[in-house]
Motif scaffolding. Structure first.
Motif, short mmCIF file in Angstrom:
data_model
loop_
_atom_site.label_atom_id
_atom_site.label_comp_id
_atom_site.label_asym_id
_atom_site.label_seq_id
_atom_site.Cartn_x
_atom_site.Cartn_y
_atom_site.Cartn_z
N SER A 1 28.93 47.90 49.33
CA SER A 1 29.80 47.71 48.33
C SER A 1 29.82 46.55 47.10
CB SER A 1 30.48 47.16 49.99
OG SER A 1 29.79 45.42 49.99
N ASP A 2 29.01 46.36 46.61
CA ASP A 2 28.84 45.06 45.36
C ASP A 2 29.59 44.21 45.54
OD1 ASP A 2 27.91 45.00 43.17
OD2 ASP A 2 29.54 45.55 42.08
N ALA A 3 29.64 43.43 46.75
CA ALA A 3 30.47 42.59 47.62
C ALA A 3 29.98 41.47 46.61
CB ALA A 3 30.40 42.03 48.51
N PRO A 4 31.21 40.63 46.34
CA PRO A 4 31.39 38.74 45.02
C PRO A 4 30.82 38.16 46.22
CG PRO A 4 33.33 39.38 45.94
CD PRO A 4 32.23 41.18 45.95
N ASP A 5 30.66 36.72 45.36
CA ASP A 5 30.10 36.03 46.44
C ASP A 5 30.99 35.42 47.43
OD1 ASP A 5 27.57 36.27 44.45
OD2 ASP A 5 27.99 34.66 43.63
#
Length: 271
Positions: free
Chosen positions: A175-179
């Motif tokens: 999901s290319d999740a942010p931090d």
């Protein structure tokens, strides 16, 4: 330094709170007297709730809030990010938006656990893609509000996908999740799904944002077979600096939880 919290409920009863909602004040006093740093609030919705007053009550006891547990809305209101009914997904996003805004005020995370339960069979790949899309507006709002969302790894008997530490990392990568999206790792669930506790902690690394403690039978730590002290040492050695929160049944009794929580915290702090 690792912080300690425990579940308290704000409106409806939950098996994980030693105090009913009408005794929330007593629960806050117990947390402060027992050496906890914060509460983990179980909140279904905010109808009639004085959030500013809740923050003042926390402050008066010198307590913070580690995360808002959101799962009551799955059972009570039928909410889910993975419903086949778009109207339900819309309502779920709106409820999570409320939680995020309150979390910004309380300085807490927001948990997404059973609100990611689907109402139909799905392949793992379809599940991950649909969850990522359903979460996107919530993730963006949380970023703007400075709030971290923590996805809870739940065991296979409670949810269809994303059970282990490796599963959670696979989803965050896909999901290319942010931090500001991390993992809530619960050692009760991990005892079923993760082969090795220390390896799971190491694998999660900086994505590990919150930890639940309960023993193998979900009772208070020390009344099952999990190596509680060893797991805590592994967290410390990994550099973990977030919270360990009690989310256990009031077993073997409410009195056990109330009386033994303070000594447990004191012992773990000495490790």
């Amino acid at each position: 330094m690792i912080k300690f919290s425990a579940t308290l409920t704000c409106r409806y009863d939950t098996l994980f709170s030693p105090f009913p909602p009408e005794k929330l004040e007593q629960g806050l006093a117990w947390l402060a007297q027992s050496g906890f740093d914060a509460a983990e609030f179980c909140i279904n919705d905010y109808e009639g709730m004085d959030v500013a007053g809740l923050k003042q009550r926390l402050d008066s006891y010198g307590l913070g809030c580690t995360t808002i547990a959101t799962g009551q809305a799955r059972r009570r209101d039928g909410l889910s990010l993975l419903s086949g009914d778009n109207a339900v997904v819309t309502r779920t996003r709106a409820r999570l938006a409320e939680h995020i805004e309150v979390a910004a005020l309380l300085g807490s995370h927001v948990t997404i656990g059973s609100l990611r339960a689907p109402d139909r069979e799905m392949s793992k790949t379809a599940y991950m893609h649909e969850l990522a899309e359903a979460m996107r507006p919530c993730v963006e709002l949380a970023q703007r509000c400075g709030v971290t969302l923590v996805l809870e790894a739940l065991n296979r008997y409670e949810i269809s996908h994303l059970h282990s530490a490796a599963d959670m990392l696979e989803f965050l990568t896909l999901s290319d999740a942010p931090d500001n999206v991390g993992v809530l790792w619960d050692i009760f669930h991990a005892n079923i799904e993760d082969r090795d506790f220390s390896a799971a902690i190491a694998l999660l690394g900086h994505r590990l944002k919150h930890v639940h403690f309960a023993d193998s039978n979900r009772a208070f730590p020390g009344y099952g077979h999990l190596p509680i002290d060893d797991i805590y040492r592994a967290l410390k050695q990994s550099g973990y600096r977030h919270a360990v929160s009690l989310e256990c049944l009031c077993a073997p009794s409410v009195e056990t939880l109330l009386e033994e929580a303070g000594p447990l915290i004191a012992r773990l702090r000495r490790l």
